[in-house]
Motif scaffolding. Sequence first.
Motif, mmCIF file in Angstrom:
data_model
loop_
_atom_site.group_PDB
_atom_site.id
_atom_site.type_symbol
_atom_site.label_atom_id
_atom_site.label_comp_id
_atom_site.label_asym_id
_atom_site.label_seq_id
_atom_site.Cartn_x
_atom_site.Cartn_y
_atom_site.Cartn_z
ATOM 1 N N ASP A 102 -37.269 -53.024 14.860
ATOM 2 C CA ASP A 102 -37.240 -52.456 13.262
ATOM 3 C C ASP A 102 -36.547 -54.222 13.275
ATOM 4 O OD1 ASP A 102 -37.534 -51.848 10.865
ATOM 5 O OD2 ASP A 102 -36.078 -50.184 11.290
ATOM 6 N N GLU A 103 -34.993 -54.199 13.642
ATOM 7 C CA GLU A 103 -34.232 -54.721 12.255
ATOM 8 C C GLU A 103 -34.150 -55.992 12.836
ATOM 9 O OE1 GLU A 103 -30.751 -52.818 12.996
ATOM 10 O OE2 GLU A 103 -31.506 -51.001 12.063
ATOM 11 N N HIS A 104 -34.758 -56.458 14.205
ATOM 12 C CA HIS A 104 -35.007 -57.633 14.525
ATOM 13 C C HIS A 104 -36.106 -58.308 15.460
ATOM 14 C CE1 HIS A 104 -30.974 -57.577 15.218
ATOM 15 N NE2 HIS A 104 -30.545 -56.226 15.789
ATOM 16 N N SER A 105 -37.323 -57.724 15.223
ATOM 17 C CA SER A 105 -38.532 -58.242 15.420
ATOM 18 C C SER A 105 -39.144 -58.391 16.714
ATOM 19 C CB SER A 105 -38.889 -59.053 14.474
ATOM 20 O OG SER A 105 -38.679 -58.910 12.995
ATOM 21 N N ALA A 106 -38.163 -57.220 17.931
ATOM 22 C CA ALA A 106 -38.432 -57.698 18.720
ATOM 23 C C ALA A 106 -37.950 -59.579 19.713
ATOM 24 C CB ALA A 106 -40.132 -57.013 19.205
ATOM 25 N N GLY A 107 -37.466 -59.589 18.687
ATOM 26 C CA GLY A 107 -37.063 -61.106 19.529
ATOM 27 C C GLY A 107 -37.767 -62.500 18.651
ATOM 28 N N ASP A 161 -38.096 -65.654 12.904
ATOM 29 C CA ASP A 161 -39.358 -65.802 11.159
ATOM 30 C C ASP A 161 -40.341 -64.968 11.644
ATOM 31 O OD1 ASP A 161 -37.167 -67.278 10.271
ATOM 32 O OD2 ASP A 161 -37.420 -69.123 12.742
ATOM 33 N N ALA A 162 -39.748 -63.798 11.774
ATOM 34 C CA ALA A 162 -40.962 -62.939 11.797
ATOM 35 C C ALA A 162 -40.864 -61.557 11.384
ATOM 36 C CB ALA A 162 -41.931 -62.618 13.338
ATOM 37 N N THR A 163 -42.322 -60.919 10.432
ATOM 38 C CA THR A 163 -42.023 -59.113 10.012
ATOM 39 C C THR A 163 -41.720 -58.241 11.703
ATOM 40 O OG1 THR A 163 -43.833 -59.053 10.089
ATOM 41 C CG2 THR A 163 -42.837 -60.548 7.985
ATOM 42 N N ARG A 164 -41.360 -57.216 11.215
ATOM 43 C CA ARG A 164 -41.368 -56.353 12.585
ATOM 44 C C ARG A 164 -42.837 -55.969 12.227
ATOM 45 N NH1 ARG A 164 -40.174 -50.445 9.886
ATOM 46 N NH2 ARG A 164 -41.738 -51.324 8.965
ATOM 47 N N ASP A 165 -43.562 -55.812 11.587
ATOM 48 C CA ASP A 165 -45.120 -55.109 12.022
ATOM 49 C C ASP A 165 -45.629 -56.714 12.707
ATOM 50 O OD1 ASP A 165 -44.299 -53.114 10.413
ATOM 51 O OD2 ASP A 165 -45.493 -53.246 9.141
ATOM 52 N N GLU A 166 -45.675 -57.631 12.164
ATOM 53 C CA GLU A 166 -46.473 -58.809 13.106
ATOM 54 C C GLU A 166 -46.060 -59.149 14.290
ATOM 55 O OE1 GLU A 166 -46.931 -62.107 9.648
ATOM 56 O OE2 GLU A 166 -44.498 -61.865 10.907
ATOM 57 N N ALA A 167 -44.689 -58.430 14.749
ATOM 58 C CA ALA A 167 -44.667 -58.648 16.396
ATOM 59 C C ALA A 167 -44.677 -57.082 16.648
ATOM 60 C CB ALA A 167 -42.622 -58.518 15.966
ATOM 61 N N LEU A 168 -44.563 -56.035 15.948
ATOM 62 C CA LEU A 168 -45.158 -55.287 16.262
ATOM 63 C C LEU A 168 -46.737 -54.754 16.931
ATOM 64 C CD1 LEU A 168 -42.960 -51.735 14.490
ATOM 65 C CD2 LEU A 168 -43.566 -52.826 17.144
ATOM 66 N N GLU A 169 -47.896 -55.577 16.032
ATOM 67 C CA GLU A 169 -49.023 -55.561 16.733
ATOM 68 C C GLU A 169 -49.653 -56.792 17.633
ATOM 69 O OE1 GLU A 169 -52.465 -55.355 16.644
ATOM 70 O OE2 GLU A 169 -51.739 -54.101 14.954
ATOM 71 N N PHE A 170 -48.564 -58.041 17.463
ATOM 72 C CA PHE A 170 -49.247 -58.774 18.916
ATOM 73 C C PHE A 170 -48.170 -57.825 19.842
ATOM 74 C CE2 PHE A 170 -46.559 -61.037 22.151
ATOM 75 C CZ PHE A 170 -47.784 -62.344 22.294
ATOM 76 N N TYR A 171 -47.369 -57.038 20.193
ATOM 77 C CA TYR A 171 -47.167 -56.553 21.157
ATOM 78 C C TYR A 171 -48.139 -54.873 21.228
ATOM 79 C CZ TYR A 171 -42.862 -59.432 22.154
ATOM 80 O OH TYR A 171 -42.300 -60.230 22.498
ATOM 81 N N GLU A 172 -48.714 -53.980 20.212
ATOM 82 C CA GLU A 172 -49.491 -53.333 20.173
ATOM 83 C C GLU A 172 -50.657 -53.986 21.264
ATOM 84 O OE1 GLU A 172 -51.655 -50.013 19.520
ATOM 85 O OE2 GLU A 172 -49.766 -50.107 19.776
ATOM 86 N N SER A 173 -51.516 -54.837 20.554
ATOM 87 C CA SER A 173 -52.646 -55.293 20.763
ATOM 88 C C SER A 173 -52.869 -56.043 22.263
ATOM 89 C CB SER A 173 -52.660 -57.146 19.782
ATOM 90 O OG SER A 173 -51.751 -58.121 20.407
ATOM 91 N N PHE A 174 -51.139 -55.880 23.070
ATOM 92 C CA PHE A 174 -51.347 -56.703 24.519
ATOM 93 C C PHE A 174 -51.374 -55.731 25.569
ATOM 94 C CE2 PHE A 174 -48.299 -57.958 28.108
ATOM 95 C CZ PHE A 174 -49.325 -58.015 28.954
ATOM 96 N N LEU A 175 -50.541 -54.472 24.575
ATOM 97 C CA LEU A 175 -50.277 -53.951 25.994
ATOM 98 C C LEU A 175 -51.474 -52.476 25.530
ATOM 99 C CD1 LEU A 175 -46.320 -52.724 24.491
ATOM 100 C CD2 LEU A 175 -47.412 -53.298 26.843
ATOM 101 N N ARG A 176 -52.114 -52.320 24.174
ATOM 102 C CA ARG A 176 -53.391 -52.320 24.477
ATOM 103 C C ARG A 176 -55.104 -52.428 25.431
ATOM 104 N NH1 ARG A 176 -54.194 -52.036 18.915
ATOM 105 N NH2 ARG A 176 -54.626 -54.071 19.029
#
Length: 329
Positions: free
Chosen positions: A142-147, A150-165
């Motif tokens: 949430d607060e650190h954009s998964a590492g 310069d990226a938003t939380r949702d950008e990071a979450l969507e990236f990992y969601e697409s890979f884990l999917r």
Amino acid sequence: MARPLRFRHAPGRWTEDRVVGQIYRDLDRNLGATRLSPWFKPPERYTGERFEMDNGDIALFLWNDDEAYWLGNTETPEALWRTEKYSFADVPDGVSRWATRELTAQLHEESPWLEPFPHLSWFFLPVFLSKDGRETTRAFFDEHSAGFPDATRDEALEFYESFLRTRTLDDWREVMAGKLGTSEYMDLTRMTAAMGEFNAGHLLVEAGYTIEPEIEVSTGHAIDYRAETDGDAVLVEVTRPTPTEERRAGTPVAAVRDTAATKSDGQLEEHGGGVVLFVDCSSFPDDEWQAIRAEEPEVHHRPAVVFRLRPSGRVEGYTKGYVPLDLPI
């Protein structure tokens, strides 16, 4: 540090009186507990219980005349102390599905920003609701954009969601999710390093490789991945330097060299060759990455792949030595 959530299995006959006497009263005496009906229908042949503690802990309990299953991020009642533990994958499907529905609803009620990312929610559920790590692991996304800088939380979450999917790592969910850690103290270095393994996995899968994590080798170590295509297999070990503002190294180049040296002088030196070192520089902001790209420093090991990944999927990098992998860098 507690481990990711796991079930406890208690064989034997369970009754209403036993559940109240050995489970509910134990929890209520120690923590203050409320016994509630579960949010979802329990699997056939089981009675389901939901316990909510005054401190925010929760526990689920399924029981019948033959056995019981416990899952909770709270103190374990004494009656269950000597029971065997099992992962989500190692209990009956109905038990696992019911508990997953209960916990996912809990997770999305507490952290609604995770709801648009169902596979990521499922994959990291054992740590997102772990005893000690339920706040720190969610805060990391949430607060650190998964590492990602310069990226938003949702950008990071969507990236990992697409890979884990892609479900590539589903069979290793417990060990891979557990790498994120379940500590009540935020350890950004460890958490970011853990996500470096997911970044490397993404890079390999996008390049057409089938991957298997945690490959045991003769030295007693586990190498991060075996990447295979057309019957040819390559071992891959991952390391992830932290930006200079978070370490003593004075320059980005020194940070890359120092981190890679630690890995190559230890685990990879003992292995004696045959492993490709992936150096994930995704933590570096643009200016520091450009300094690394301009110099392309050695990393004390060959073959090596030095890369930087962005949540858009864009990847840049360079190689050292002959890398027996066909990668888009």
